[in-house]
Design a protein around this motif. Structure first.
Motif, short mmCIF file in Angstrom:
data_model
loop_
_atom_site.label_atom_id
_atom_site.label_comp_id
_atom_site.label_asym_id
_atom_site.label_seq_id
_atom_site.Cartn_x
_atom_site.Cartn_y
_atom_site.Cartn_z
N GLY A 65 -77.60 4.20 -58.05
CA GLY A 65 -78.87 4.59 -58.64
C GLY A 65 -79.14 6.07 -58.48
N GLU A 67 -82.46 8.95 -59.21
CA GLU A 67 -83.84 9.18 -59.60
C GLU A 67 -84.01 10.63 -60.02
OE1 GLU A 67 -86.64 6.24 -57.13
OE2 GLU A 67 -85.72 7.81 -55.92
N THR A 81 -85.91 6.51 -63.25
CA THR A 81 -84.87 5.91 -62.41
C THR A 81 -83.78 5.38 -63.32
OG1 THR A 81 -86.50 5.28 -60.74
CG2 THR A 81 -84.39 4.14 -60.67
N SER A 82 -82.54 5.59 -62.93
CA SER A 82 -81.42 5.12 -63.75
C SER A 82 -81.44 3.61 -63.86
CB SER A 82 -80.10 5.58 -63.14
OG SER A 82 -79.95 5.03 -61.84
N ASN A 83 -80.85 3.10 -64.94
CA ASN A 83 -80.76 1.65 -65.13
C ASN A 83 -79.38 1.22 -65.59
OD1 ASN A 83 -80.78 2.58 -67.72
ND2 ASN A 83 -82.45 1.27 -68.44
N TYR A 84 -78.36 2.02 -65.27
CA TYR A 84 -77.01 1.61 -65.63
C TYR A 84 -76.56 0.47 -64.72
CZ TYR A 84 -75.77 4.74 -61.74
OH TYR A 84 -75.69 5.36 -60.52
N VAL A 85 -75.65 -0.33 -65.24
CA VAL A 85 -75.13 -1.47 -64.49
C VAL A 85 -73.62 -1.42 -64.52
CG1 VAL A 85 -75.01 -3.99 -64.38
CG2 VAL A 85 -77.13 -2.88 -65.09
#
Length: 120
Positions: A65, A67, A81-85
């Motif tokens: 993550g 920010e 905030t990042s939301n990559y998976v």
């Protein structure tokens, strides 16, 4: 105690791999000196943040993550905030690289924002 998984092996000495330990003791001085105090955490402008992400990945740390904050002289203001998976697959060694790619894309997406800094 949770034992993290890094590059195909479990780590028995968790403390050695804690992000704050790496940032404080393992991060090259040139990168530490470019850090900005963002609340109680360290943050970096875009170019330095990219260098930090690459350093962490080189030490087998997955960046799960990122920010983004704006720093305008007062308290930092949260921006995103990042939301990559990236799916963790013990059979595949590319988890750290996928996390690195997601972090880099996020940093580039917000890097042009005035007075932005990133933490991990």
């Amino acid at each position: 105690m949770h034992v993290p998984y890094f590059k195909g092996k479990t780590v028995s000495n968790y403390t050695e791999y804690r992000i704050d330990n790496i940032l404080t003791h393992g991060l090259p001085r040139a990168l530490r000196d470019r850090a900005i105090c963002c609340g109680n955490e360290l943050a970096w402008p875009e170019d330095s943040a990219l260098d930090v992400t690459r350093f962490l990945a080189s030490k087998a740390c997955a960046i799960v993550g990122v920010e983004a904050f704006t720093i305008d002289g007062g308290d930092p203001k949260w921006l995103a905030t990042s939301n990559y998976v990236a799916a963790l697959n013990p059979e595949n060694d590319d988890y750290i690289e996928k996390c690195l790619d997601g972090a880099i894309q996020f940093i580039h997406a917000f890097g042009s924002t005035p007075n932005v800094a990133f933490n991990f």
